[in-house]
Design a protein around this motif. Structure first.
Motif, PDB file in Angstrom:
ATOM      1  N   UNK A 175       7.400  -9.485  -2.595  1.00  0.00           N
ATOM      2  CA  UNK A 175       7.146  -8.298  -3.418  1.00  0.00           C
ATOM      3  C   UNK A 175       6.186  -7.356  -2.689  1.00  0.00           C
ATOM      4  N   UNK A 176       6.381  -6.059  -2.936  1.00  0.00           N
ATOM      5  CA  UNK A 176       5.605  -5.037  -2.221  1.00  0.00           C
ATOM      6  C   UNK A 176       4.108  -5.193  -2.470  1.00  0.00           C
ATOM      7  N   UNK A 177       3.721  -5.348  -3.732  1.00  0.00           N
ATOM      8  CA  UNK A 177       2.294  -5.429  -4.047  1.00  0.00           C
ATOM      9  C   UNK A 177       1.670  -6.683  -3.446  1.00  0.00           C
ATOM     10  N   UNK A 178       2.427  -7.780  -3.415  1.00  0.00           N
ATOM     11  CA  UNK A 178       1.898  -9.019  -2.851  1.00  0.00           C
ATOM     12  C   UNK A 178       1.662  -8.871  -1.354  1.00  0.00           C
ATOM     13  N   UNK A 179       2.560  -8.182  -0.696  1.00  0.00           N
ATOM     14  CA  UNK A 179       2.427  -7.977   0.744  1.00  0.00           C
ATOM     15  C   UNK A 179       1.163  -7.175   1.057  1.00  0.00           C
ATOM     16  N   UNK A 180       0.908  -6.134   0.278  1.00  0.00           N
ATOM     17  CA  UNK A 180      -0.296  -5.325   0.478  1.00  0.00           C
ATOM     18  C   UNK A 180      -1.543  -6.167   0.213  1.00  0.00           C
ATOM     19  N   UNK A 182      -1.978  -9.361   0.552  1.00  0.00           N
ATOM     20  CA  UNK A 182      -2.210 -10.385   1.573  1.00  0.00           C
ATOM     21  C   UNK A 182      -2.500  -9.797   2.948  1.00  0.00           C
ATOM     22  N   UNK A 183      -2.250  -8.497   3.125  1.00  0.00           N
ATOM     23  CA  UNK A 183      -2.498  -7.855   4.417  1.00  0.00           C
ATOM     24  C   UNK A 183      -1.217  -7.611   5.179  1.00  0.00           C
ATOM     25  N   UNK A 184      -1.091  -6.429   5.762  1.00  0.00           N
ATOM     26  CA  UNK A 184       0.167  -6.050   6.401  1.00  0.00           C
ATOM     27  C   UNK A 184      -0.095  -5.125   7.581  1.00  0.00           C
ATOM     28  N   UNK A 210      -3.437  -2.936   9.528  1.00  0.00           N
ATOM     29  CA  UNK A 210      -3.298  -2.674  10.959  1.00  0.00           C
ATOM     30  C   UNK A 210      -2.221  -1.605  11.137  1.00  0.00           C
ATOM     31  N   UNK A 211      -2.450  -0.697  12.047  1.00  0.00           N
ATOM     32  CA  UNK A 211      -1.419   0.268  12.447  1.00  0.00           C
ATOM     33  C   UNK A 211      -1.238   0.125  13.955  1.00  0.00           C
ATOM     34  N   UNK A 212      -0.038  -0.240  14.381  1.00  0.00           N
ATOM     35  CA  UNK A 212       0.231  -0.460  15.804  1.00  0.00           C
ATOM     36  C   UNK A 212       1.228   0.583  16.292  1.00  0.00           C
ATOM     37  N   UNK A 213       1.733   0.388  17.486  1.00  0.00           N
ATOM     38  CA  UNK A 213       2.584   1.433  18.085  1.00  0.00           C
ATOM     39  C   UNK A 213       4.056   1.064  18.148  1.00  0.00           C
ATOM     40  N   UNK A 214       4.385  -0.215  17.901  1.00  0.00           N
ATOM     41  CA  UNK A 214       5.789  -0.594  18.007  1.00  0.00           C
ATOM     42  C   UNK A 214       6.059  -1.882  17.248  1.00  0.00           C
ATOM     43  N   UNK A 226      -1.616 -13.814  12.934  1.00  0.00           N
ATOM     44  CA  UNK A 226      -2.666 -12.844  12.589  1.00  0.00           C
ATOM     45  C   UNK A 226      -2.392 -12.173  11.254  1.00  0.00           C
ATOM     46  N   UNK A 227      -1.170 -11.715  11.055  1.00  0.00           N
ATOM     47  CA  UNK A 227      -0.862 -10.945   9.854  1.00  0.00           C
ATOM     48  C   UNK A 227       0.634 -10.854   9.661  1.00  0.00           C
TER      49      UNK A 227
END
Length: 278
Positions: A175-180, A182-184, A210-214, A226-227
């Protein structure tokens, strides 16, 4: 003298396989069809080419077989040249995520039809790709940017990517809220805005830790425990690496991938047919 390719093929097959029956099986013909082809060849030449008892070549047959090999080899070479002329060289520009599996899968399918085809790929951002298509640098642009000139649109599903031991990985859908909660990780690029819009439509704020590039980095982070993260399906390796699970979201989210090309270019249209079977 009327000698046909079918007769020469029958002669060589009999010499290789030792009987009319096995020659017919190798050629996909009946035994009687091979026998008739040999009889017609002998009639045209005015003499026997095989010994009927053991299906070995006569002296005339050996000489004809030598020439037959050269003739059929030459015809195959001509056929190969024609195939080379028909085989297209296509220039495909795509966003990075489409070059992981989406475009390569279509290239493999295309080469089953045109083994000598060539597909040159360029990676670019949406605006660059549309500019390259406009100035003729590429024949096809695969973008995440829709537009009035989009010829096809593909639905690409967003999937959760999580460590195998992640609390949510035991569920069939995450579920969307659960993912947020727990960390994404956000894979970056145009995925972030698309995910923010998709989550908001279901009343959940997209707040990545976290915001990554790919996408590759998201997968590597999940593999390292990690996540969890979210990534478009076409950019994910199949199968996923050890220690990583991939799950649908609940509710499901999609992004639109647009294919831009000139409909008059039949080679590109044929390639696109392979893309749309994704």
């Amino acid at each position: 003298m009327d000698v046909t390719v079918a007769q020469l093929e029958a002669l060589l097959a009999v010499g290789e396989h030792g009987s009319f029956t096995r020659a017919g099986q190798a050629l996909g013909r009946t035994q009687s069809a091979v026998s008739r082809a040999i009889a017609a060849l002998e009639s045209a030449l005015g003499g026997p080419v095989v010994h009927r008892g053991e299906a070995g070549f006569t002296e005339l047959g050996r000489t004809v077989a030598t020439h037959a090999s050269s003739v059929l080899g030459g015809l195959q070479a001509i056929s190969d040249l024609a195939a080379d002329v028909r085989a297209p060289t296509l220039r495909v520009g795509a966003v990075a995520s489409a070059l992981v599996r989406f475009v390569p899968t279509a290239v493999l399918r295309l080469r089953r039809d045109w083994p000598r085809s060539q597909v040159l790929t360029l990676q670019g951002e949406d605006d660059e790709l549309l500019a390259w298509l406009a100035d003729g640098t590429i024949d096809l642009a695969v973008t995440t940017q829709p537009g009035p000139d989009s010829q096809r649109v593909i639905d690409d599903e967003f999937l959760a990517v999580a460590p195998k031991e992640h609390p949510a990985s035991r569920r069939e859908r995450i579920r969307l809220a659960e993912l947020i909660r727990l960390g994404v990780a956000d894979p970056g690029g145009t995925c972030g805005p698309a995910l923010a819009e998709g989550f908001a439509a279901h009343g959940v704020e997209w707040r990545p830790d976290h915001v990554v590039r790919d996408v590759g980095t998201v997968v590597a982070m999940a593999a390292a425990g990690i996540t969890a993260g979210v990534a478009p399906a076409m950019a994910l390796p199949d199968p996923p690496p050890p220690g990583v699970v991939v799950r649908p979201l609940e509710p499901r989210l999609f992004r639109a991938v647009s294919l831009h090309y000139r409909p008059a270019d039949q080679d590109v249209v044929h390639f696109v047919e392979h893309l749309t079977t994704w």
